[in-house]
Structure formats: C-alpha cells, structure tokens
Motif scaffolding. Structure first.
Motif, PDB file in Angstrom:
ATOM      1  N   GLY A  70     -26.354 -35.473 -32.365  1.00 43.49           N
ATOM      2  CA  GLY A  70     -27.396 -35.206 -33.350  1.00 43.49           C
ATOM      3  C   GLY A  70     -28.313 -34.053 -32.992  1.00 43.49           C
ATOM      4  N   VAL A 130     -24.642 -30.454 -25.528  1.00 42.23           N
ATOM      5  CA  VAL A 130     -24.055 -30.340 -26.875  1.00 42.23           C
ATOM      6  C   VAL A 130     -22.559 -30.647 -26.799  1.00 42.23           C
ATOM      7  CG1 VAL A 130     -23.373 -28.517 -28.497  1.00 42.23           C
ATOM      8  CG2 VAL A 130     -25.764 -28.744 -27.819  1.00 42.23           C
ATOM      9  N   TYR A 135     -20.086 -28.432 -31.841  1.00 39.87           N
ATOM     10  CA  TYR A 135     -20.376 -27.008 -31.662  1.00 39.87           C
ATOM     11  C   TYR A 135     -19.214 -26.159 -32.199  1.00 39.87           C
ATOM     12  CZ  TYR A 135     -20.809 -22.989 -28.257  1.00 39.87           C
ATOM     13  OH  TYR A 135     -20.879 -21.772 -27.609  1.00 39.87           O
ATOM     14  N   LEU A 396     -26.462 -22.829 -36.041  1.00 41.43           N
ATOM     15  CA  LEU A 396     -27.904 -22.613 -35.945  1.00 41.43           C
ATOM     16  C   LEU A 396     -28.601 -22.821 -37.290  1.00 41.43           C
ATOM     17  CD1 LEU A 396     -27.967 -19.609 -33.442  1.00 41.43           C
ATOM     18  CD2 LEU A 396     -28.039 -22.055 -32.970  1.00 41.43           C
ATOM     19  N   ARG A 429     -18.675 -36.611 -44.508  1.00 40.11           N
ATOM     20  CA  ARG A 429     -19.937 -35.897 -44.806  1.00 40.11           C
ATOM     21  C   ARG A 429     -20.392 -35.100 -43.586  1.00 40.11           C
ATOM     22  NH1 ARG A 429     -24.778 -37.819 -47.417  1.00 40.11           N
ATOM     23  NH2 ARG A 429     -23.331 -38.909 -48.792  1.00 40.11           N
TER      24      ARG A 429
HETATM   25  C1  FAD Z   1     -31.144 -27.278 -27.322  1.00 39.35           C
HETATM   26  C2  FAD Z   1     -30.030 -26.777 -28.203  1.00 39.35           C
HETATM   27  C3  FAD Z   1     -29.280 -25.663 -27.802  1.00 39.35           C
HETATM   28  C4  FAD Z   1     -28.235 -25.197 -28.604  1.00 39.35           C
HETATM   29  N1  FAD Z   1     -27.558 -24.083 -28.216  1.00 39.35           N
HETATM   30  C5  FAD Z   1     -26.556 -23.613 -29.008  1.00 39.35           C
HETATM   31  C6  FAD Z   1     -25.831 -22.435 -28.655  1.00 39.35           C
HETATM   32  O1  FAD Z   1     -26.065 -21.819 -27.619  1.00 39.35           O
HETATM   33  N2  FAD Z   1     -24.852 -22.014 -29.498  1.00 39.35           N
HETATM   34  C7  FAD Z   1     -24.543 -22.701 -30.649  1.00 39.35           C
HETATM   35  O2  FAD Z   1     -23.625 -22.291 -31.371  1.00 39.35           O
HETATM   36  N3  FAD Z   1     -25.211 -23.809 -31.004  1.00 39.35           N
HETATM   37  C8  FAD Z   1     -26.212 -24.258 -30.221  1.00 39.35           C
HETATM   38  N4  FAD Z   1     -26.899 -25.366 -30.603  1.00 39.35           N
HETATM   39  C9  FAD Z   1     -26.562 -26.021 -31.860  1.00 39.35           C
HETATM   40  C10 FAD Z   1     -25.441 -27.040 -31.678  1.00 39.35           C
HETATM   41  O3  FAD Z   1     -24.234 -26.389 -31.397  1.00 39.35           O
HETATM   42  C11 FAD Z   1     -25.320 -27.828 -32.950  1.00 39.35           C
HETATM   43  O4  FAD Z   1     -26.465 -28.618 -33.095  1.00 39.35           O
HETATM   44  C12 FAD Z   1     -24.036 -28.627 -33.070  1.00 39.35           C
HETATM   45  O5  FAD Z   1     -24.139 -29.394 -34.241  1.00 39.35           O
HETATM   46  C13 FAD Z   1     -23.627 -29.506 -31.906  1.00 39.35           C
HETATM   47  O6  FAD Z   1     -24.505 -30.528 -31.590  1.00 39.35           O
HETATM   48  P1  FAD Z   1     -24.014 -32.019 -31.308  1.00 39.35           P
HETATM   49  O7  FAD Z   1     -22.893 -32.037 -30.357  1.00 39.35           O
HETATM   50  O8  FAD Z   1     -25.240 -32.798 -31.002  1.00 39.35           O
HETATM   51  O9  FAD Z   1     -23.423 -32.380 -32.715  1.00 39.35           O
HETATM   52  P2  FAD Z   1     -24.078 -33.321 -33.824  1.00 39.35           P
HETATM   53  O10 FAD Z   1     -25.390 -32.771 -34.201  1.00 39.35           O
HETATM   54  O11 FAD Z   1     -24.021 -34.710 -33.343  1.00 39.35           O
HETATM   55  O12 FAD Z   1     -23.046 -33.131 -35.012  1.00 39.35           O
HETATM   56  C14 FAD Z   1     -23.147 -32.003 -35.845  1.00 39.35           C
HETATM   57  C15 FAD Z   1     -22.119 -32.073 -36.927  1.00 39.35           C
HETATM   58  O13 FAD Z   1     -20.840 -31.767 -36.383  1.00 39.35           O
HETATM   59  C16 FAD Z   1     -19.848 -32.470 -37.121  1.00 39.35           C
HETATM   60  N5  FAD Z   1     -19.079 -33.276 -36.188  1.00 39.35           N
HETATM   61  C17 FAD Z   1     -19.394 -33.597 -34.927  1.00 39.35           C
HETATM   62  N6  FAD Z   1     -18.399 -34.293 -34.366  1.00 39.35           N
HETATM   63  C18 FAD Z   1     -17.447 -34.425 -35.297  1.00 39.35           C
HETATM   64  C19 FAD Z   1     -16.160 -35.034 -35.331  1.00 39.35           C
HETATM   65  N7  FAD Z   1     -15.673 -35.647 -34.267  1.00 39.35           N
HETATM   66  N8  FAD Z   1     -15.442 -34.954 -36.467  1.00 39.35           N
HETATM   67  C20 FAD Z   1     -15.920 -34.317 -37.555  1.00 39.35           C
HETATM   68  N9  FAD Z   1     -17.123 -33.733 -37.579  1.00 39.35           N
HETATM   69  C21 FAD Z   1     -17.872 -33.776 -36.466  1.00 39.35           C
HETATM   70  C22 FAD Z   1     -20.554 -33.342 -38.131  1.00 39.35           C
HETATM   71  O14 FAD Z   1     -20.551 -32.682 -39.377  1.00 39.35           O
HETATM   72  C23 FAD Z   1     -21.961 -33.421 -37.583  1.00 39.35           C
HETATM   73  O15 FAD Z   1     -22.926 -33.615 -38.588  1.00 39.35           O
HETATM   74  C24 FAD Z   1     -27.949 -25.854 -29.824  1.00 39.35           C
HETATM   75  C25 FAD Z   1     -28.705 -26.952 -30.233  1.00 39.35           C
HETATM   76  C26 FAD Z   1     -29.747 -27.414 -29.437  1.00 39.35           C
HETATM   77  C27 FAD Z   1     -30.570 -28.552 -29.912  1.00 39.35           C
END
Ligand code: FAD
Length: 436
Positions: A70, A130, A135, A396, A429
């Motif tokens: 998240g 992450v 990602y 982002l 979704r």
């Molecule tokens: C502190 C911080 C640093 C970050 N740095 C970067 C960076 O350097 N580069 C960059 O590109 N991004 C960066 N991000 C953003 C990050 O990549 C996104 O928030 C991304 O969504 C991954 O986070 P998460 O693993 O918590 O996924 P979540 O937020 O848990 O999920 C995001 C979305 O991914 C999809 N998803 C996840 N898993 C699945 C699955 N198994 N099957 C289908 N859909 C799925 C869903 O649609 C979900 O809503 C950063 C975010 C933060 C908070």
C-alpha cells in the motif's frame, strides 16, 4: 444475505471481515493518509488462494485489489476484497542466466541482497520495502533507469490469475497484448503471482548523499544541472530540498553510479564548488544498500505527494525550485531521468521525453496541512508553467491523479481495450484503474 464469510471456506490464508478483531490493522495501507473502506481482507497463502478469491469475487459481483503493502494506495477500494500477497514470498536468483523469479509479495530489498551476492542488480528504486510486483506493474523508475530503462523493460514473464480465476504464464510470445499491458499499465489486467526478470551487472557501484545547509540550495542546483547535463547513462542524481518540521532547511544531492569511485568523483566534480557539506555518505557500495542513499522511511506513515515531469532547467525554473520556502513540504525534489528512459520502449509508458521529474512530498497530518501541501504544489507547478510535461510515471501517481496522466492517448486506448476484453466485469481493480 452476506456471503463474505464463505470466503473462509475457499482459501487457506487468513480472511478478515469487518466484525473481526484485527480487521482495521489488516486493511490499513502503508500510506496511512489513505482510508480503505474494503469489504474483506484475504491474506493469500499462495497462488491457489489468489485464484479462489478471484473466482469468488467474480461470482459475487465484487472486485479484488491486490495490495502487497500500500505504498501506492489511493483509497479507491470501496467494497472490494483486498488481497494481501506477502506470503507469496519465494525468490530465486539464477546468476548464470542473470535472472530472478520472485513471488508477488517479495520486496526489492530481498532481491537486491540476493542479486548483490553475484555482482548483479535489479532495477530497484529508492525504497527497499516496495514490492517488485507493484512497482514493476507500474513500470518502475529505478536508480538505474537511465542505463537500463523501466524495470518493466527487464521483465521476461509473469505468472498470473486472470479475471476468471484461471492461471497462466504470460510472455511476449504467449500473450503479447497482456504482456505489454502488465509491463507498466498497472494492476488492472490480471492478478500477478510471480514475476521473472533480467538482472544487470553491477560489479562496482558508487553512491550516497551529499548534504548542505538549505541556503546552498541554488548553488547545489546549479552544480546538479552541470553534472546532469553531461552525465552518462550509468550516473543518476537527485537534488532535494528538505524542510524538516521545526528544523533548519537542508539541501541534498543523492548519487547512484554503476561504476567505480574514481570515475564517479570525476563526473561529480562540480559538486565540490557548492560549499562545505554537513555530511557526505558517498562511497563504493553494494546494490543491496541502495536504500541507504535516501534512507526513505520504512515504517508506515502518512504521506502526500505530487509528481510532474520537467522539460528543462532554465534559470527561471531553477529559481522557482531553489528559492522561497520549502514549507509546508517536507521534500522538494528534482530527479534526473532521460537516458534509456527516453528511448522507445514497447511498454505502455513508452519513452519519457522530459529530462527531469519534480517530486513534492509533505506530511498531511491534518486536513489543513493537506490543503497547504496541495496549494503549495499547485503554485509550484503553476509557476513552472509550460515547462511541466503532460505525463508522469504511473508509480508516482498520487490520489487525485488518474491512469490517464501516465499514458499517451494511444497507449491508454490500447490499455482500455485490453481491460474490456480481459476483465469485462471489472473483477480486478488497480489503484489507478485505466477505465476510471
Ligand atoms: C517511500 C517510497 C519510495 C518510492 N520510490 C519509488 C521509486 O524509486 N521508483 C518508483 O517507480 N516508485 C517508487 N515508489 C512508488 C511505488 O513503486 C508504488 O507505490 C508501487 O505501487 C509499489 O508499492 P507497493 O509494493 O506498496 O504496492 P501497493 O501500493 O501495495 O500496490 C500498488 C498497486 O499495484 C498493483 N498490484 C500490486 N501487486 C499486485 C499483484 N500481485 N497483482 C496485480 N496487481 C498488483 C495493484 O493495482 C495495487 O493497487 C515509492 C513509494 C514510496 C512510498
């Protein structure tokens, strides 16, 4: 009649319903500024659970959202079944083939630690917590994107569960449309249970943070501009103004370089002109320690961000970014992109033409604070005017943005067609749905 309790009979993992103790903790996303009014949380024990939840949701007329952590939560989950994927935690690195295969719950930190043992790196970003899957589904903007493109460009295969609950392996040959959509179009097209991707050589790596007092922000930005204008693709720099609440403002330049210290120091020479630093953590480093460069928060907390691309860094743009207060933002950051990211890529995000990204981040600790952060961002991007690009990377995007902000109209049309074909009932979704 409420059929949700039936979920417990269909899966091996834990199911939490609103009446259960622990429901609020289970549904809370990493970004605590976001509320998630979900109907149920399922902590999948494996891919079979993922398939069972999708079939259940399809038959019950519900939607399912996968959410490893998240970091990218938007709150667009009213009444959905939230699928936690943390238990899909298998990880296999093949050093000879330079590939990795990871379950949907695996974080970048674990991949980097395993890859580093073999002098390899994945295309990780700044935060080790992450998930690779979340990602990469959004494209994935890495420290090494200038050298190797989007993280999604390195994907070889996805193991998925489709909107009917059927499992398959998706490659460029087996299903070109779905493979294309999953490499940056977000999580709207299938539930991913495993990702297989290329790793890249990183026999030597240099990186870290140079930190100065805030009044040196303009000088640091000028040096950043000089370095980035001549930077090879192996070098990535971020310039960041930091406004610690109640503390003195600071400015930092963060570096990651796929190469040795001698070459890095030569390329970074203009930074020596900025003034006396407060701290300098730059040193040869392991790909496993990428997260130490910016030391992004690892614990869940509230955050609010806005990102825009920037077409150039002329004197007026530099003054807008480097002068005036940082407050009420915590971070005002400029990331150098370009390189391989600006080259054609057969992914929904395609080429990112603009050479810089502006990333603004604040702590929305109250509604007033959130409004203040929003106003500051509006002013900032308004002042930057037509230097601001139309698109921004999917990962982002922030609450209030839409998937349309990430793609060209042609890519968005193709993603929408694929979504309608593959998931006509809207069972799956994403955080930023392509039809939203
Ligand atoms: C502190 C911080 C640093 C970050 N740095 C970067 C960076 O350097 N580069 C960059 O590109 N991004 C960066 N991000 C953003 C990050 O990549 C996104 O928030 C991304 O969504 C991954 O986070 P998460 O693993 O918590 O996924 P979540 O937020 O848990 O999920 C995001 C979305 O991914 C999809 N998803 C996840 N898993 C699945 C699955 N198994 N099957 C289908 N859909 C799925 C869903 O649609 C979900 O809503 C950063 C975010 C933060 C908070």
């Amino acid at each position: 009649m409420n059929a949700l309790p039936q979920l417990r009979t269909l899966v091996e993992g834990r199911v939490l319903l609103p009446s259960d103790a622990g429901f609020d903790a289970a549904r809370a996303p990493w970004n605590r500024a976001v509320r998630q009014p979900v109907a149920a949380v399922v902590e999948a024990a494996g891919a079979d659970d993922v398939a069972a939840v999708v079939r259940y949701a399809r038959d019950a007329g519900l939607a399912v959202s996968a959410q490893p952590n998240g970091h990218g939560a938007t709150g667009d989950v009213d009444g959905v079944v939230l699928l936690r994927t943390g238990a899909l935690d298998h990880l296999h690195v093949d050093p000879a083939a330079r590939t990795a295969r990871v379950g949907a719950g695996v974080s970048w930190g674990r991949v980097q630690a395993a890859a580093a043992e073999h002098g390899l790196t994945g295309l990780a970003g700044s935060a080790p917590g992450v998930s690779v899957t979340g990602y990469t589904l959004g494209g994935g903007l890495s420290w090494f994107g200038r050298a190797h493109g989007w993280a999604a460009d390195s994907v070889l295969a996805f193991e998925v569960v489709d909107a009917d609950g059927a499992r398959s392996r998706v490659t460029a040959d087996s299903d070109p449309d779905l493979f294309w959509a999953l490499r940056g179009g977000g999580g709207d097209f299938a539930m991913v249970t495993e990702v297989e991707f290329r790793l890249h050589p990183a026999p030597e790596l240099y990186g870290g943070r140079l930190l100065w007092p805030g009044h040196l922000a303009p000088a640091a930005l000028d040096a950043f501009r000089r370095v980035t204008e001549a930077a090879p693709p192996e070098l990535s720099l971020w310039w960041t103004r930091i406004g610690p609440p109640g503390g003195a403002p600071l400015v930092a330049v963060d570096t990651a370089f796929l190469g040795d210290a001698t070459a890095a120091k030569e390329l970074l020479r203009p930074l020596e002109d900025v003034g006396t630093p407060i701290a300098d953590s730059r040193a040869p480093m392991s790909p496993a320690d990428l997260g130490t460069i910016t030391a992004d928060p690892t614990d869940p907390g509230p955050g609010m961000s806005r990102t825009r691309t920037l077409t150039g860094l002329d004197g007026d743009a530099a003054a807008i970014l480097a002068e005036g207060p940082v407050d009420p933002l915590l971070l005002l950051q400029l990331r150098h992109v370009g390189g391989a990211l600006a080259e054609p890529s057969d992914t929904p995000l395609g080429a990112l033409a603009e050479p810089y990204l502006v990333y603004a981040f604040g702590l929305p600790l109250s509604p007033e604070a959130a409004a203040g952060i929003g106003d500051r961002c509006d002013r900032l991007f308004g002042d930057l005017g037509d230097r601001v690009g139309r698109r921004r990377p999917y990962t982002l995007l922030a609450p209030g943005d839409s998937a349309a902000d990430a793609f060209t109209p042609e890519a968005l049309d193709r993603l929408r067609r694929i979504k309608r074909e593959r998931d006509p009932r809207g069972v799956i979704r994403a955080n930023f749905p392509v039809l939203g």
